[in-house]
Scaffold this active site. Structure first.
Site, PDB file in Angstrom:
ATOM      1  N   THR A 173       0.817  -1.218   0.000  1.00 44.38           N
ATOM      2  CA  THR A 173       0.000   0.000   0.000  1.00 44.38           C
ATOM      3  C   THR A 173       0.853   1.271   0.000  1.00 44.38           C
ATOM      4  O   THR A 173       1.864   1.354   0.703  1.00 44.38           O
ATOM      5  CB  THR A 173      -0.979   0.031   1.189  1.00 44.38           C
ATOM      6  OG1 THR A 173      -1.804   1.196   1.053  1.00 44.38           O
ATOM      7  CG2 THR A 173      -0.278   0.062   2.537  1.00 44.38           C
ATOM      8  N   ASN A 185      -0.888   4.042   0.619  1.00 47.75           N
ATOM      9  CA  ASN A 185      -1.762   4.885   1.437  1.00 47.75           C
ATOM     10  C   ASN A 185      -1.184   4.947   2.858  1.00 47.75           C
ATOM     11  O   ASN A 185      -1.111   3.927   3.545  1.00 47.75           O
ATOM     12  CB  ASN A 185      -3.165   4.247   1.431  1.00 47.75           C
ATOM     13  CG  ASN A 185      -4.152   4.949   2.345  1.00 47.75           C
ATOM     14  OD1 ASN A 185      -3.773   5.503   3.375  1.00 47.75           O
ATOM     15  ND2 ASN A 185      -5.410   4.920   1.971  1.00 47.75           N
ATOM     16  N   ASP A 212      -6.907  -5.315  -0.138  1.00 43.14           N
ATOM     17  CA  ASP A 212      -7.936  -4.611  -0.894  1.00 43.14           C
ATOM     18  C   ASP A 212      -9.189  -4.652  -0.035  1.00 43.14           C
ATOM     19  O   ASP A 212      -9.535  -5.703   0.519  1.00 43.14           O
ATOM     20  CB  ASP A 212      -8.169  -5.275  -2.246  1.00 43.14           C
ATOM     21  CG  ASP A 212      -8.683  -4.290  -3.272  1.00 43.14           C
ATOM     22  OD1 ASP A 212      -8.270  -3.113  -3.238  1.00 43.14           O
ATOM     23  OD2 ASP A 212      -9.523  -4.677  -4.113  1.00 43.14           O
ATOM     24  N   PHE A 214     -10.167   7.321   8.224  1.00 44.30           N
ATOM     25  CA  PHE A 214     -10.160   7.811   6.840  1.00 44.30           C
ATOM     26  C   PHE A 214     -11.317   7.158   6.091  1.00 44.30           C
ATOM     27  O   PHE A 214     -12.039   6.332   6.643  1.00 44.30           O
ATOM     28  CB  PHE A 214      -8.812   7.480   6.168  1.00 44.30           C
ATOM     29  CG  PHE A 214      -8.586   6.009   5.938  1.00 44.30           C
ATOM     30  CD1 PHE A 214      -8.140   5.206   6.971  1.00 44.30           C
ATOM     31  CD2 PHE A 214      -8.826   5.426   4.696  1.00 44.30           C
ATOM     32  CE1 PHE A 214      -7.928   3.837   6.778  1.00 44.30           C
ATOM     33  CE2 PHE A 214      -8.618   4.065   4.490  1.00 44.30           C
ATOM     34  CZ  PHE A 214      -8.172   3.271   5.544  1.00 44.30           C
ATOM     35  N   TYR A 238     -14.543   5.882   4.614  1.00 43.04           N
ATOM     36  CA  TYR A 238     -15.941   5.869   5.061  1.00 43.04           C
ATOM     37  C   TYR A 238     -16.072   5.807   6.584  1.00 43.04           C
ATOM     38  O   TYR A 238     -17.179   5.652   7.102  1.00 43.04           O
ATOM     39  CB  TYR A 238     -16.669   4.664   4.443  1.00 43.04           C
ATOM     40  CG  TYR A 238     -16.754   4.710   2.929  1.00 43.04           C
ATOM     41  CD1 TYR A 238     -17.790   5.382   2.289  1.00 43.04           C
ATOM     42  CD2 TYR A 238     -15.790   4.079   2.134  1.00 43.04           C
ATOM     43  CE1 TYR A 238     -17.876   5.416   0.894  1.00 43.04           C
ATOM     44  CE2 TYR A 238     -15.861   4.114   0.751  1.00 43.04           C
ATOM     45  CZ  TYR A 238     -16.901   4.784   0.138  1.00 43.04           C
ATOM     46  OH  TYR A 238     -16.973   4.825  -1.232  1.00 43.04           O
ATOM     47  N   ASP A 239     -14.965   5.921   7.313  1.00 43.17           N
ATOM     48  CA  ASP A 239     -15.013   5.796   8.783  1.00 43.17           C
ATOM     49  C   ASP A 239     -16.063   6.700   9.443  1.00 43.17           C
ATOM     50  O   ASP A 239     -16.739   6.266  10.385  1.00 43.17           O
ATOM     51  CB  ASP A 239     -13.639   6.086   9.403  1.00 43.17           C
ATOM     52  CG  ASP A 239     -12.691   4.899   9.298  1.00 43.17           C
ATOM     53  OD1 ASP A 239     -13.144   3.810   8.904  1.00 43.17           O
ATOM     54  OD2 ASP A 239     -11.501   5.080   9.597  1.00 43.17           O
ATOM     55  N   LYS A 280      -9.909   1.343  16.970  1.00 42.48           N
ATOM     56  CA  LYS A 280     -10.201   0.898  15.603  1.00 42.48           C
ATOM     57  C   LYS A 280      -9.339  -0.314  15.252  1.00 42.48           C
ATOM     58  O   LYS A 280      -9.826  -1.300  14.697  1.00 42.48           O
ATOM     59  CB  LYS A 280      -9.966   2.031  14.591  1.00 42.48           C
ATOM     60  CG  LYS A 280     -10.280   1.566  13.158  1.00 42.48           C
ATOM     61  CD  LYS A 280     -10.072   2.592  12.071  1.00 42.48           C
ATOM     62  CE  LYS A 280     -10.247   1.932  10.704  1.00 42.48           C
ATOM     63  NZ  LYS A 280      -9.928   2.794   9.569  1.00 42.48           N
ATOM     64  N   HIS A 330     -11.789  -4.487  10.231  1.00 43.82           N
ATOM     65  CA  HIS A 330     -11.707  -5.508   9.175  1.00 43.82           C
ATOM     66  C   HIS A 330     -10.250  -5.807   8.822  1.00 43.82           C
ATOM     67  O   HIS A 330      -9.862  -6.950   8.675  1.00 43.82           O
ATOM     68  CB  HIS A 330     -12.466  -4.992   7.951  1.00 43.82           C
ATOM     69  CG  HIS A 330     -12.280  -3.517   7.726  1.00 43.82           C
ATOM     70  ND1 HIS A 330     -12.811  -2.579   8.583  1.00 43.82           N
ATOM     71  CD2 HIS A 330     -11.568  -2.816   6.815  1.00 43.82           C
ATOM     72  CE1 HIS A 330     -12.466  -1.360   8.194  1.00 43.82           C
ATOM     73  NE2 HIS A 330     -11.695  -1.480   7.122  1.00 43.82           N
ATOM     74  N   ARG A 331      -9.422  -4.726   8.754  1.00 42.98           N
ATOM     75  CA  ARG A 331      -8.020  -4.924   8.385  1.00 42.98           C
ATOM     76  C   ARG A 331      -7.288  -5.683   9.505  1.00 42.98           C
ATOM     77  O   ARG A 331      -6.501  -6.584   9.250  1.00 42.98           O
ATOM     78  CB  ARG A 331      -7.352  -3.571   8.123  1.00 42.98           C
ATOM     79  CG  ARG A 331      -6.199  -3.667   7.177  1.00 42.98           C
ATOM     80  CD  ARG A 331      -5.719  -2.331   6.616  1.00 42.98           C
ATOM     81  NE  ARG A 331      -6.459  -1.184   7.042  1.00 42.98           N
ATOM     82  CZ  ARG A 331      -7.498  -0.666   6.365  1.00 42.98           C
ATOM     83  NH1 ARG A 331      -7.873  -1.182   5.217  1.00 42.98           N
ATOM     84  NH2 ARG A 331      -8.141   0.379   6.835  1.00 42.98           N
TER      85      ARG A 331
HETATM   86  P1  IMP Z   1      -8.589  -0.044  -0.867  1.00 43.67           P
HETATM   87  O1  IMP Z   1      -8.892  -0.683  -2.177  1.00 43.67           O
HETATM   88  O2  IMP Z   1      -8.144  -1.019   0.156  1.00 43.67           O
HETATM   89  O3  IMP Z   1      -7.684   1.139  -1.015  1.00 43.67           O
HETATM   90  O4  IMP Z   1      -9.932   0.538  -0.270  1.00 43.67           O
HETATM   91  C1  IMP Z   1     -10.884   1.115  -1.119  1.00 43.67           C
HETATM   92  C2  IMP Z   1     -11.607   2.238  -0.449  1.00 43.67           C
HETATM   93  O5  IMP Z   1     -12.315   1.720   0.670  1.00 43.67           O
HETATM   94  C3  IMP Z   1     -10.733   3.347   0.115  1.00 43.67           C
HETATM   95  O6  IMP Z   1     -10.497   4.342  -0.829  1.00 43.67           O
HETATM   96  C4  IMP Z   1     -11.579   3.895   1.238  1.00 43.67           C
HETATM   97  O7  IMP Z   1     -12.509   4.815   0.745  1.00 43.67           O
HETATM   98  C5  IMP Z   1     -12.317   2.662   1.704  1.00 43.67           C
HETATM   99  N1  IMP Z   1     -11.681   2.073   2.890  1.00 43.67           N
HETATM  100  C6  IMP Z   1     -10.718   1.124   2.940  1.00 43.67           C
HETATM  101  N2  IMP Z   1     -10.413   0.832   4.207  1.00 43.67           N
HETATM  102  C7  IMP Z   1     -11.174   1.640   4.973  1.00 43.67           C
HETATM  103  C8  IMP Z   1     -11.296   1.831   6.395  1.00 43.67           C
HETATM  104  O8  IMP Z   1     -10.627   1.188   7.234  1.00 43.67           O
HETATM  105  N3  IMP Z   1     -12.209   2.729   6.782  1.00 43.67           N
HETATM  106  C9  IMP Z   1     -12.967   3.454   5.920  1.00 43.67           C
HETATM  107  N4  IMP Z   1     -12.872   3.335   4.612  1.00 43.67           N
HETATM  108  C10 IMP Z   1     -11.984   2.427   4.136  1.00 43.67           C
END
Ligand code: IMP
Length: 194
Positions: A8, A10, A68, A151, A153-154, A175, A180-181
């Site tokens: 990542t 991010n 993802d 960050f 949708y939190d 958190k 989920h992570r």
């Molecule tokens: P990614 O593909 O894992 O980057 O996640 C896709 C999108 O899901 C991100 O751009 C966020 O908008 C949302 N997202 C991923 N993880 C989280 C989280 O832990 N909290 C809130 N939104 C999340």
């Protein structure tokens, strides 16, 4: 001991993943600069996580971890799902995505606002071996955005065991204890231990 390179770019996710890896005693390091991005062309979380992990393992010659995540809302038949990052269009900000979600759910009553985050983590080794694990967090979409933490949708996602607070109203430690992570990373630790 194996060191895992994190795919990542991010910084929020990298921090969360590093903290959880640290607490599990697993060594990790950030994505090296200059490694090209991969197009997320799959229509599943598993497919995209594997694409990212395999590309990074090939580029670095080291074990790679990619995640993802998607938000799956029952009243929207599972949308935004795998397209959560681009829900409000290409280049959408977190705020744009949250605004669109709240607008789409404006007339949906509390009883039908159930949703879940799903994180799939893929591990790929330079040998070509790979596997995935997943973590799920059940909750519901609030009517308004609340909280400053986290960050994505939190601010509009209230986990079932969060006493009505959104993920953005939890401390990072809270958190990380239930997300989920974190659940996917714990599944990863169990898998690696076995
Ligand atoms: P990614 O593909 O894992 O980057 O996640 C896709 C999108 O899901 C991100 O751009 C966020 O908008 C949302 N997202 C991923 N993880 C989280 C989280 O832990 N909290 C809130 N939104 C999340």
């Amino acid at each position: 001991m194996t060191v895992f390179v994190l795919a990542t770019a991010n910084p929020h996710k990298a921090d969360e993943m590093r903290e959880i890896f640290d607490s599990l005693g697993i060594e990790s390091r950030p994505r090296p600069e200059g490694v090209p991005d991969v197009d997320e062309t799959s229509d599943t979380l598993e497919g995209n996580a594997l694409l990212k992990a395999r590309a990074l393992a090939a580029a670095t010659g080291e074990a790679a971890v990619a995640d993802d995540t998607g938000l799956f809302v029952d009243a929207l038949d599972g949308r935004p799902g795998v397209f959560s990052a681009r829900y409000a269009g290409d280049g959408a900000s977190y705020q744009d995505n949250v605004d669109r979600l709240l607008a789409e759910l404006a007339d949906v009553p509390d009883s039908r606002r159930a949703a879940r985050f799903r994180t799939v983590i893929a591990v790929a080794f330079p040998s070509g071996e790979s596997f995935t694990v997943e973590g799920v967090l059940e909750g519901f979409i609030t009517h308004d955005a609340r909280g400053e933490g986290g960050f994505g949708y939190d601010p509009v996602f209230a986990p079932v065991d969060g006493a009505g607070r959104t993920l953005a109203e939890l401390t990072p430690e809270e958190k990380n204890a239930l997300s989920h992570r974190a659940r996917a990373l714990r599944a990863l630790a169990e898998k690696l231990a076995s």
